[in-house]
Enzyme design. Structure first.
Site, mmCIF file in Angstrom:
data_model
loop_
_atom_site.group_PDB
_atom_site.id
_atom_site.type_symbol
_atom_site.label_atom_id
_atom_site.label_comp_id
_atom_site.label_asym_id
_atom_site.label_seq_id
_atom_site.Cartn_x
_atom_site.Cartn_y
_atom_site.Cartn_z
ATOM 1 N N ASP A 96 0.842 -1.196 0.000
ATOM 2 C CA ASP A 96 0.000 0.000 0.000
ATOM 3 C C ASP A 96 0.880 1.250 0.000
ATOM 4 O O ASP A 96 2.072 1.191 0.302
ATOM 5 C CB ASP A 96 -0.901 -0.040 1.241
ATOM 6 N N ASP A 98 -0.495 5.133 0.890
ATOM 7 C CA ASP A 98 -0.815 6.172 1.865
ATOM 8 C C ASP A 98 -0.956 5.632 3.280
ATOM 9 O O ASP A 98 -1.687 4.672 3.525
ATOM 10 C CB ASP A 98 -2.092 6.899 1.444
#
Length: 261
Positions: A96, A98
């Protein structure tokens, strides 16, 4: 497009509260002021305010009829191409962006590592990006150990230039964005079955449990990061990933109780 849907992330308050996906509809409606609209729009990977389901994707898993036969249909197109020769024996790790590797804001930040211009509805906005401590050494080593794939629910217009600046070593063999997610119960979910990889050899590193709700046994959870420059989470995770890189089946490790869990 509505300027409240480009970056998918969660707030500090949401990170401290009950587990929710990034941009969960209830928290967005009741807690987020309008000033956060553009941020929510750019990064927000989890919710769509209109509640509209995403269109069917060509990479959707094959449907199985009751008798176990696979109905005739167009051959499935997975999200990833075949692994390159140098990665054929490596585990695939979905990473991932953010609050896992970086934190971004439309509010000016003096110590920003990157400033990304993003156009929304004809207006260019500056996005200020902070790198999580130890992210450089983390990505460099992960790229050596695994077939790494960036998978974010944020939009490519923001996430792609961030990845260009962040990934100095070419660790990411592929990049997947919001359109590759599945919209499920108000969240953008990363469906690992659509990657085209053996799930016994797939991992996902994400700060949002909603992102891997379809495959929790493939997840290596990571705490959400915002601005704590003393954070050591990525550094501390490397020995565990070193261990995982040597197994034939990730479930043999991830389905076992972990220390401190």
């Amino acid at each position: 497009m509505d300027s409240s849907a480009v970056i998918t992330q969660i707030s500090k308050e949401e990170a401290r509260g009950p587990l929710r996906g990034k941009g969960d509809q209830k928290s967005a409606a009741s807690q987020k002021p309008r000033s956060r609209g553009i941020l929510h729009s750019l990064f927000c990977c989890v919710c769509r305010d209109d509640g509209e389901a995403l269109p069917a994707h060509s990479g959707a898993p094959l449907l199985v009829e009751e008798n176990g036969a696979i109905p005739k249909q167009t051959p499935v197109q997975y999200l990833l191409p075949e692994a390159k020769a140098q990665d054929s024996d490596k585990i695939c790790v979905v990473i991932d962006l953010d609050e896992t590797l970086v934190h971004s804001s439309f509010k000016p930040v003096n110590n920003a590592d990157f400033i990304i211009p993003v156009e929304i509805d004809g207006v260019v906005h500056q996005v200020y990006v902070l790198k999580r401590p130890h992210v450089d050494e983390f990505l460099q080593r992960m790229g050596e150990l695994f077939e790494c794939v960036l998978f974010t629910a944020s939009l490519a217009k923001y996430a792609d230039p961030v990845a260009d600046l962040l990934d100095k070593w070419g660790a990411f063999r592929a990049r997947l964005f919001r359109e590759s997610c599945v919209f499920h119960r108000g969240n953008y979910v990363k469906d690992l079955s659509r990657l085209g990889r053996d799930l016994r050899r797939v991992l996902i590193l994400d700060n949002s449990p909603a992102s891997y709700v379809f495959h929790p046994d493939n997840a290596v959870p990571v705490a959400s990061w915002f601005d704590n420059m003393s954070d050591t989470e990525l550094h501390d995770l490397l020995p565990f990933f070193e261990q995982l890189s040597r197994v034939d089946d990730v479930y043999s490790v991830l389905r076992q109780p972990r220390p401190g869990s």
